[in-house]
Structure formats: structure tokens, C-alpha cells
Design a protein around this motif. Structure first.
Motif, PDB file in Angstrom:
ATOM      1  N   SER A   1       8.000   8.176  -7.839  1.00  0.00           N
ATOM      2  CA  SER A   1       7.173   6.958  -7.860  1.00  0.00           C
ATOM      3  C   SER A   1       8.046   5.713  -7.913  1.00  0.00           C
ATOM      4  O   SER A   1       7.786   4.724  -7.217  1.00  0.00           O
ATOM      5  CB  SER A   1       6.238   6.968  -9.068  1.00  0.00           C
ATOM      6  OG  SER A   1       5.339   8.023  -8.952  1.00  0.00           O
TER       7      SER A   1
ATOM      8  N   ASN B   1      -3.878   5.124  -1.564  1.00  0.00           N
ATOM      9  CA  ASN B   1      -2.688   5.844  -2.025  1.00  0.00           C
ATOM     10  C   ASN B   1      -2.611   5.862  -3.548  1.00  0.00           C
ATOM     11  O   ASN B   1      -2.128   6.817  -4.148  1.00  0.00           O
ATOM     12  CB  ASN B   1      -1.406   5.189  -1.488  1.00  0.00           C
ATOM     13  CG  ASN B   1      -1.324   5.250   0.010  1.00  0.00           C
ATOM     14  OD1 ASN B   1      -2.347   5.339   0.681  1.00  0.00           O
ATOM     15  ND2 ASN B   1      -0.135   5.199   0.563  1.00  0.00           N
ATOM     16  N   LEU B   2      -3.080   4.784  -4.181  1.00  0.00           N
ATOM     17  CA  LEU B   2      -3.021   4.704  -5.645  1.00  0.00           C
ATOM     18  C   LEU B   2      -3.896   5.782  -6.273  1.00  0.00           C
ATOM     19  O   LEU B   2      -3.431   6.553  -7.115  1.00  0.00           O
ATOM     20  CB  LEU B   2      -3.486   3.315  -6.106  1.00  0.00           C
ATOM     21  CG  LEU B   2      -3.579   3.166  -7.631  1.00  0.00           C
ATOM     22  CD1 LEU B   2      -2.198   2.999  -8.224  1.00  0.00           C
ATOM     23  CD2 LEU B   2      -4.448   2.013  -8.030  1.00  0.00           C
TER      24      LEU B   2
ATOM     25  N   SER C   1       0.840  -1.208   0.000  1.00  0.00           N
ATOM     26  CA  SER C   1       0.000   0.000   0.000  1.00  0.00           C
ATOM     27  C   SER C   1       0.871   1.253   0.000  1.00  0.00           C
ATOM     28  O   SER C   1       0.526   2.260  -0.621  1.00  0.00           O
ATOM     29  CB  SER C   1      -0.914   0.027   1.226  1.00  0.00           C
ATOM     30  OG  SER C   1      -1.805  -1.049   1.198  1.00  0.00           O
TER      31      SER C   1
ATOM     32  N   GLU D   1      -2.407   9.221  -5.645  1.00  0.00           N
ATOM     33  CA  GLU D   1      -1.218   9.535  -6.461  1.00  0.00           C
ATOM     34  C   GLU D   1      -1.588   9.734  -7.920  1.00  0.00           C
ATOM     35  O   GLU D   1      -1.022  10.586  -8.592  1.00  0.00           O
ATOM     36  CB  GLU D   1      -0.153   8.439  -6.314  1.00  0.00           C
ATOM     37  CG  GLU D   1       0.722   8.697  -5.098  1.00  0.00           C
ATOM     38  CD  GLU D   1       2.013   7.885  -5.082  1.00  0.00           C
ATOM     39  OE1 GLU D   1       2.500   7.520  -6.167  1.00  0.00           O
ATOM     40  OE2 GLU D   1       2.524   7.627  -3.983  1.00  0.00           O
ATOM     41  N   ILE D   2      -2.539   8.957  -8.428  1.00  0.00           N
ATOM     42  CA  ILE D   2      -2.941   9.129  -9.834  1.00  0.00           C
ATOM     43  C   ILE D   2      -3.493  10.535 -10.044  1.00  0.00           C
ATOM     44  O   ILE D   2      -3.116  11.233 -10.988  1.00  0.00           O
ATOM     45  CB  ILE D   2      -3.989   8.066 -10.250  1.00  0.00           C
ATOM     46  CG1 ILE D   2      -3.325   6.699 -10.368  1.00  0.00           C
ATOM     47  CG2 ILE D   2      -4.655   8.441 -11.568  1.00  0.00           C
ATOM     48  CD1 ILE D   2      -4.287   5.559 -10.604  1.00  0.00           C
TER      49      ILE D   2
ATOM     50  N   SER E   1       1.874   2.457  -3.212  1.00  0.00           N
ATOM     51  CA  SER E   1       0.694   2.788  -4.015  1.00  0.00           C
ATOM     52  C   SER E   1       0.291   1.680  -4.969  1.00  0.00           C
ATOM     53  O   SER E   1       0.049   1.933  -6.146  1.00  0.00           O
ATOM     54  CB  SER E   1       0.914   4.074  -4.800  1.00  0.00           C
ATOM     55  OG  SER E   1       1.280   5.089  -3.941  1.00  0.00           O
ATOM     56  N   ALA E   2       0.239   0.461  -4.479  1.00  0.00           N
ATOM     57  CA  ALA E   2      -0.286  -0.632  -5.299  1.00  0.00           C
ATOM     58  C   ALA E   2      -1.800  -0.666  -5.135  1.00  0.00           C
ATOM     59  O   ALA E   2      -2.311  -0.315  -4.083  1.00  0.00           O
ATOM     60  CB  ALA E   2       0.326  -1.953  -4.842  1.00  0.00           C
ATOM     61  N   PRO E   3      -2.532  -1.081  -6.183  1.00  0.00           N
ATOM     62  CA  PRO E   3      -3.977  -1.202  -6.004  1.00  0.00           C
ATOM     63  C   PRO E   3      -4.272  -2.312  -5.014  1.00  0.00           C
ATOM     64  O   PRO E   3      -3.456  -3.224  -4.896  1.00  0.00           O
ATOM     65  CB  PRO E   3      -4.473  -1.559  -7.415  1.00  0.00           C
ATOM     66  CG  PRO E   3      -3.285  -2.081  -8.139  1.00  0.00           C
ATOM     67  CD  PRO E   3      -2.085  -1.442  -7.516  1.00  0.00           C
TER      68      PRO E   3
END
Length: 446
Positions: free
Chosen positions: A388, A362-363, A353, A366-367, A356-358
Motif C-alpha cells: 500500500s 480501488n479504495l 485513484s 483494497e479495504i 486508492s484514494a477516496p
């Protein structure tokens, strides 16, 4: 809003009763679920009472505050077992929660400043009272002076604004525009120190390393978010001047974020590494807020909530190791997958997490922040790519270094995690990855 404040205040007598440690925590969870049921309007202040109100932005951060405070009690069972001033500890946390609740819910600018600075005192007591090493005094001083140095100009700026507008209401400020350089710098400096922006971030790693687990959790979970909240509230009256000067903060933040990401690879203290990673994440948040566009605003909000849960959970993990090894050094905390395989799974979940992994919050955050910064200037692409990439890099570095390798042979005895610890980690990870199912509430406001 006042009813929740009274509920927190009436929890104070519980602190002085014997064996009420877990009762206070249960009451906090109860408060959390009551607050969860609150009816909140998406784009205006609702639930107004006296000087308090709540829009969706305050709502998310108040929920996070109550959640983290209850998990702080859960993580500090050792204080209760050793009876190390556990009653005063509970009192301290409740005062901290009152300060945070008021900071996020008041609509009066002066009261916001009052509670914003007031939250510093219980945090300082946590670090200096329950910290581990003698350097905690120095860390406390760093925290105090960095924050107080920047807060006096903010105090004077607020009264200058009052002198011109004759009111303190935050909601009405959107009708005003102050194009004054000195006022602009004095108002936002305090929030940038709290975030913390690169160059004025030195107090953060020091405070984290010396703080007890509860201190680290509140610092990473909520204290860094106070700065972002303040910036979003205050930039409304500085839109014109921020268009001219925002590039300074964005450039410093992004280059600083990249540099701090590199510094993470040099750390040998687990807590220090997690603290520096917080600075790297917050640098993108500062960039997103300063672009002053819709994507940046939403991305900052979502990343602040996500980072609060994720970073707090990682500090819990670091503490679980520390309680067994009595060391936070990466050289001694090795090969843990042989000793605590179930805990390795939680390390993996929280560190994934963190990079920022799905499906983590956080993902999404960040997107939308990358969207916002790229629409501001395509040149930011370079730094965003590096941040990143290295964010994934130091997360993998921490995971592989602690979980793999040959474990420390000087170890005398060891035991797996207890159910309380697994529950605590679950309560960090679940909201972080489940809220994404209702992300439309956070992403589509208007």
C-alpha cells in the motif's frame, strides 16, 4: 443474453463501410446502455438463454468489457485519420468483444475455456498489427506461449472433470469436491498466468510496452480480469484442497507484489511503470481470491472493476503524451504542467485513484481485500503495509516526474488536448468514482 450477442454480431457489416468509424463506437455505447438496463438477480444466474446466463459477477465484467471496447475506438483516432487499416481494426475489436462477452456469460465450462483462449487471438493481432516497435513480434510470442503453455493442462482438466461429473454446467459444480493435487494445479495455473501472478508475469510488461494504446487498454482493462473470473468460478470444486495449498499462492503473490512495487521505481518507460503497477494490484486480488472468504471475493470483484477503469485511463494518458512527444521516456516527458496544465489535472485524478484514494472503487476493493487477508493471517499485515505504501509511492513518483521539472528543449511545437481526449478520460474517471455511491449492490449480496 442472446439478443446482445446478436447486436454485436450485426455490427460487423458496419466495419466494412466507409466513414463508419464513429458509428461503430456509438453503437457500442448504445449496447452498453441497453445492457445496463438488464434486470440482474444478485446471487443466482438470471437471464438464461441457451448456454448463456448472467449473475452479478458476470454482469459487472461484461459492462466493463463493452465500456472499454468503446473507449478503445475513441482512443485510436489516429488510425482513422491516417486510414491505417481502420476497418480491420474495428472488425478486430468487435471479434474481441464477442469473445469477452461470451467468456463472461457462458455457463458451460468447456465453452468458457474456448472463448477464454479465443480472446487471445484478437489481442495478438492488435499487438502485432498496430504495435509501434519491431519488438512487438517477440512480445506477441511471449503472450502466446506463456498463455498457451498453461492452457493445455486446463483443457485436459476440464475433460477429466466432465468424465467424472458428466456435465459442464458451472452452476452445478458446487455439489462436487475434487481433492486431487495434479488436477488442482493444472486447472488454476492458466488463470494465474493470465492474472498474472509474480514469476509468470514477464509477458505482461513486454506486451504492454509494444502494444498500441487500444491493446494496452484491453490488456489492462479486461485480459487480467479473465484470470480472476476463472479462479472464482473454478475454486468452488477445489475448496478442500485449496485450504491446504492456498498459502503458497498468497505468499508468492504478496512478496511478488512488494517486489514489483519496488521495480516500478526503476522504470524509465511510462507504459512499463503502469504495467508493473497492474501486476502489483493483481497480486492483492490473487491473495483475496485464495483466502476464499466473503470479504476477499467481494474485494477482488470491486478491485478488478476499479483497476480496469483506472489502469486503462492511465494508458490513455501515456498515449496522449506519446502522440505529442513521440517518446514514452520519463526523461523526455517532463515539465508537462507548463505545457498542458489541464492534462496534469487528469494525471492527478487517475493517479490518485491508482493509489486508492477516496472516492475511487480501488479504495473499497483494497479495504475489503486487506480485511480478508488479515482475517486469514495477521502476518500478511507486513506485506500489505509495504504494498500500500509503495503503491502511493510510485504513483507520486510518476506524477511528479512527468508534471514537474524542466521540459524538453528539443520540442518543436506542442498543442493542448482536444475535447475527444478529455471526454475519453472523463469516461474512465467518472464510473470509477461515481459507482461508489451505489456500492451496496457490489458489497451486500446475500
Amino acid at each position: 443474453m442472446m439478443k446482445f450477442l446478436f447486436m454485436i454480431i450485426f455490427m460487423i457489416p458496419l466495419c466494412f463501410l466507409q466513414k463508419m468509424f464513429w458509428m461503430v463506437q456509438m453503437m457500442m455505447f448504445f449496447l452498453m446502455y441497453l445492457f445496463l438496463m438488464l434486470n440482474v438477480n444478485l446471487n443466482i444466474f438470471s437471464n438464461l438463454s441457451y448456454v448463456m446466463g448472467c449473475d452479478i459477477f458476470s454482469y459487472g465484467l461484461i459492462l466493463l468489457s463493452i465500456w472499454i471496447c468503446s473507449l478503445m475506438i475513441m482512443s485510436s483516432e489516429n488510425l482513422f485519420k491516417m486510414n491505417f487499416y481502420s476497418n480491420f481494426f474495428l472488425l478486430n475489436i468487435i471479434f474481441l468483444l464477442i469473445m469477452l462477452y461470451m467468456t463472461f456469460s457462458v455457463v458451460n465450462l468447456f465453452l468458457f475455456y474456448f472463448f477464454f483462449e479465443g480472446s487471445l487471438i484478437p489481442t495478438l493481432l492488435l499487438i502485432m498489427g498496430w504495435g509501434y516497435q519491431p519488438e512487438r513480434i517477440q512480445a506477441g510470442m511471449y503472450l502466446l506461449f506463456y498463455t498457451l503453455f498453461a492452457s493445455l493442462p486446463l483443457f485436459m482438466g476440464i475433460f477429466f472433470i466432465f468424465d467424472n461429473m458428466n456435465f459442464f454446467m458451472m452452476y452445478m459444480m458446487k455439489f462436487y469436491n475434487f481433492n486431487l493435487y495434479l488436477l488442482y494445479i493444472s486447472m488454476i495455473l492458466s488463470f494465474l498466468v493470465k492474472m498474472p501472478m509474480y514469476f509468470i508475469h514477464l509477458w505482461l510488461p513486454k506486451a504492454h510496452v509494444e502494444a498500441p494504446v487500444s491493446g494496452s487498454m484491453i490488456l489492462a482493462g479486461i485480459m487480467l480480469k479473465l484470470g480472476g473470473y476463472g479462479l472464482m468460478r473454478i475454486l468452488i470444486i477445489f475448496q478442500e484442497i485449496n485450504m491446504k495449498l492456498s498459502f503458497i499462492w498468497i505468499v508468492v503473490s504478496l512478496i511478488g507484489g512488494f517486489y514489483v512495487s519496488l521495480m516500478c521505481f526503476c522504470q524509465i518507460d511510462i507504459k512499463s511503470l503502469i504495467a508493473y503497477s497492474s501486476v502489483a494490484h493483481m497480486s492483492i486480488v490473487i491473495g483475496g481470491i485464495m483466502t476464499m472468504n466473503y470479504w476477499g471475493f467481494l474485494g477482488s470483484y470491486i478491485l478488478m472493476i476499479g483497476h480496469g477503469l483506472c489502469s486503462s485511463g492511465m494508458f490513455c494518458l501515456a498515449n496522449i503524451n506519446y502522440e505529442r512527444f513521440h517518446s514514452r521516456s520519463l526523461f523526455i516527458n517532463k515539465g508537462l504542467i507548463n505545457l498542458m496544465p489541464s492534462m496534469s489535472f487528469w494525471w492527478f485524478l487517475l493517479l490518485s485513484s491508482n493509489m486508492s484514494a477516496p472516492p475511487s472503487l480501488n479504495l473499497i476493493g483494497e479495504i475489503s481485500l486487506i480485511n480478508s487477508l488479515l482475517s486469514w493471517s495477521s502476518l500478511t499485515m507486513i506485506m500489505l503495509m509495504l504494498i500500500s505504501f509503495f503503491s502511493a509511492g510510485y504513483s507520486l513518483y510518476l506524477y511528479s516526474y512527468t508534471q514537474h521539472g524542466k521540459f524538453y528543449l528539443g520540442l518543436y511545437s506542442f498543442y493542448m488536448g482536444v475535447s475527444r481526449e478529455y471526454l475519453m478520460l472523463m469516461l474512465h474517471w467518472l464510473p470509477l468514482n461515481i459507482i461508489i455511491l451505489k456500492i451496496d449492490y457490489s458489497m451486500i449480496w446475500f
